[in-house]
Each structure stands twice: as structure tokens, then as C-alpha cells.
Scaffold this active site. Sequence first.
Site, PDB file in Angstrom:
ATOM      1  N   GLY A  41      -2.177 153.083  31.739  1.00 60.13           N
ATOM      2  CA  GLY A  41      -2.065 154.451  32.243  1.00 60.13           C
ATOM      3  C   GLY A  41      -0.852 154.593  33.149  1.00 60.13           C
ATOM      4  N   ILE A  47      -0.057 154.840  36.293  1.00 57.15           N
ATOM      5  CA  ILE A  47       0.222 154.120  37.537  1.00 57.15           C
ATOM      6  C   ILE A  47      -0.194 152.654  37.485  1.00 57.15           C
ATOM      7  CG2 ILE A  47       0.169 156.168  39.000  1.00 57.15           C
ATOM      8  CD1 ILE A  47      -2.765 155.023  39.784  1.00 57.15           C
ATOM      9  N   LYS A  48      -0.514 152.154  36.293  1.00 58.18           N
ATOM     10  CA  LYS A  48      -0.883 150.745  36.199  1.00 58.18           C
ATOM     11  C   LYS A  48       0.379 149.859  36.252  1.00 58.18           C
ATOM     12  CE  LYS A  48      -5.368 151.288  35.976  1.00 58.18           C
ATOM     13  NZ  LYS A  48      -5.832 152.659  35.859  1.00 58.18           N
ATOM     14  N   ASN A  49       0.174 148.532  36.316  1.00 58.34           N
ATOM     15  CA  ASN A  49       1.321 147.623  36.517  1.00 58.34           C
ATOM     16  C   ASN A  49       2.317 147.655  35.359  1.00 58.34           C
ATOM     17  OD1 ASN A  49      -0.039 147.031  38.829  1.00 58.34           O
ATOM     18  ND2 ASN A  49      -0.222 144.834  38.471  1.00 58.34           N
ATOM     19  N   ILE A  50       1.817 148.000  34.175  1.00 54.46           N
ATOM     20  CA  ILE A  50       2.676 148.343  33.026  1.00 54.46           C
ATOM     21  C   ILE A  50       2.173 149.686  32.536  1.00 54.46           C
ATOM     22  CG2 ILE A  50       3.081 147.945  30.575  1.00 54.46           C
ATOM     23  CD1 ILE A  50       3.207 145.174  30.874  1.00 54.46           C
TER      24      ILE A  50
END
Length: 379
Positions: A186, A188-191
Amino acid sequence: MTRATARPDATRNASPYLYGGEQAAVDQILASGHYGHGRATEDFEEGVARFLGVADTVAVSSGTAALHLALLAADLRPDSEVIVPSLTFCATIHAILAAGARPRFVDVHPHTLCITPEIVEAALTPATAAVVPVLFGGRAVDLTPLHGTLDRRGITVVEDAAHAFGSRCGTRWVGSTGELTCFSFGPIKNITCGQGGMIVPRTPAEAARLRGLRSLGVPASADRRAAATTYEVTTVGFRAHMSTLNAAIGTVQLAHFAVAESTRKHLWRQYEAALKPMQGVDLVDVDVDNSVPHLAVVKVQDRDRVWEFMHARGIGVGVHYPPNHTQPAFRPWHRPLPATERLGEEIMTLPFHQHLGPEDIHRVVDTLQQALAAAGAGR
Ligand SMILES: *Cc1c(COP(=O)(O)O)cnc(C)c1O
């Protein structure tokens, strides 16, 4: 070029980070005319499988869809129970309910915000069909000590690794330890893929099942389907594939993951160094040596006053998460969870994303110190 976007307000709570190649990758897909499931989706699946060192991955439209389909593939008995921490994003609970199961909410360890083998063991009932550990903040949850018990009782582990791409469990990547693992890509996830998710299946049969579930029960990809006069609906499924547009973004992000990893670890350590000596605040431990941190969560007294103070000064503080067992929609499955209820009043998430610089961290930490002093003085 390393920064494709103008630097956003650095003290917002979370923010996607683009490396510069995403725009060209999306333009290329737009020009190709293939926007559904396609070759670019399969390239991204192969890229993640190679990264993790696993045989296969199944890309889907979101982390929520990944959890939903993984739980369906786990073949839960009707009306079975799924052990899940109350302290998670509400998506985890929705996925359990969508799969036709009942959440059995459990507490988490207050130092890690993760479940432990002991917590799971104490919550097992004859109705337990699955356990969904949430890898909070990126920290791996190792349920190996329970494997014998879980296997004997036919209980499946479905990992909610939405926060934990690139983290390690012992010497192995999360997603390569043999569990049925779900990632989120999604915004704002790390990827990020813009939106997206990924399942790491345990067997080729499970992978095939998941591919049917994600594309309306039609296993072949749309590109291949175009070359035939018919298609076969082999199972009831959902519209949960990952589009080529999203996958192309993910492939660029994956190529730069080493930057995400080093930046996030570095930021985390800056927070840790600044907060350790500070009175009245506890930084929740993510095991930074083995994890790619996703959130910087602190525990403070008078959390609402501290939050207000920082928010009023433009610092993007958040709460991850309001406990789920007290949410109106999840009332039927409520049970008292004292540790989680206390945490629900103490936790606050500091700004944490790759646009932050050392001066931003200083500003957040200084404002937090002022907020604690103000809250303490008013007590
Ligand atoms: C983000 C997240 C999800 C859901 O992922 P989406 O891609 O937003 O659907 C599930 N669980 C946790 C813990 C998350 O943070």
C-alpha cells in the site's frame, strides 16, 4: 535522480517515497495498453520470489486481499476461530470475517506489540483453525516453539507481514520461513505499488488455488486468455489481481529496497539514541538489527494531551492502532484484554518515513520533550 517527488511536509506521520524510475515504468505500461493482470505482474512476482529466495509468490490487489485469500486457501472449517492480536490495522480483522471465520482477540507483549507463543498457546480452543500473527512495526514473530502443537491440531499460521517486507526471522527473510505469508504494498508501506499485496504460498497447489481465487476463478492470465475462444471458471473467486500499472511501480521500488532498508534503520537508530535518555517515554522495540522498521511507536502517559500538543505544533503524530476488540463492528467478538486496553491509551506513532532528515528528527524529539513537560506539569 534519487528523488522523484518534491519533498513533502517532512513531519507528516507517513509518506510514500519514490526513487525516480516509477514514472517511466508507468508510462511504458500506459503505452502498452495492457493494464490488467499481465507480464509486468508476473515480472514483479518473480522479482519478489527471487529477493526472498522462494519458489513462487502470488500478487494481489492489496494486503487485505492477500490475507482474505490466504485464509480462504487455508480451508477453515465453518465457524472456526482465528487467533489474532486486537492491536492491528482493522484490515486484519475484516479479512478474517470475510473468510467466514470468527476472530479470537488476544493481547500482545507490551515491549514488542507482538503476540508470543505463550499468548497463542493460552488462547487455543477446539475451534481454533488459524493464527494470524501481526509482525508489528516490521518485527518477526517466531512461533516455531508451537509448530508441533499447531500441526497436530491442524492449525494454519497466516502471517500478516504488511509491515515486515525485508525483515528477518533468525537467518531467513520473513516470507521464506515456510509460513503462509501476506505482504502489503500500500501507499505508505516499506515498498509501495500504489496499492498492492503479495502472498507467499507454501506449495504449488496452494499457489494455483490462490491464482484462481484472485481472478474470478479463471486461472490463466488475461493476456493468454485473449488467444482462446473460451475460458474456464474452475472455482468461485474474487476480483483481486494486481494490475500491471501497480506491478511496474513495485518492480522499481524493489530494485531500490536497499535504500529503504538503510534509511529506515538509520532513522530508527536516531530516534532510539534521542529517546533512550528521555524520561517518561518508551520507544517500542522493533529489533532493528533484524528488521526494516516500519513504525516508530512510543508509549507515554497522558497520551491524548501529548498528542494534542504535538499535533498543534504541526508534528504528524498518529495512533497505530486503536484496539479492534472495542470497535463497534467487532463487538460480537469482544473479550477483555487488559494489556491491549492499557496500550490503547499509551501508544503514539512518531513521523516515520524516508523523507525525514536529521533536523526533522530533532524537531520531533524536541517537541515531544516539551509535550511531556507540559503534560507532566498539568497533571
Ligand atoms: C496495511 C496493513 C494491512 C492491509 O494492507 P492493505 O494493502 O492496506 O490492504 C493489513 N495489516 C496491517 C497490519 C497493515 O498495516
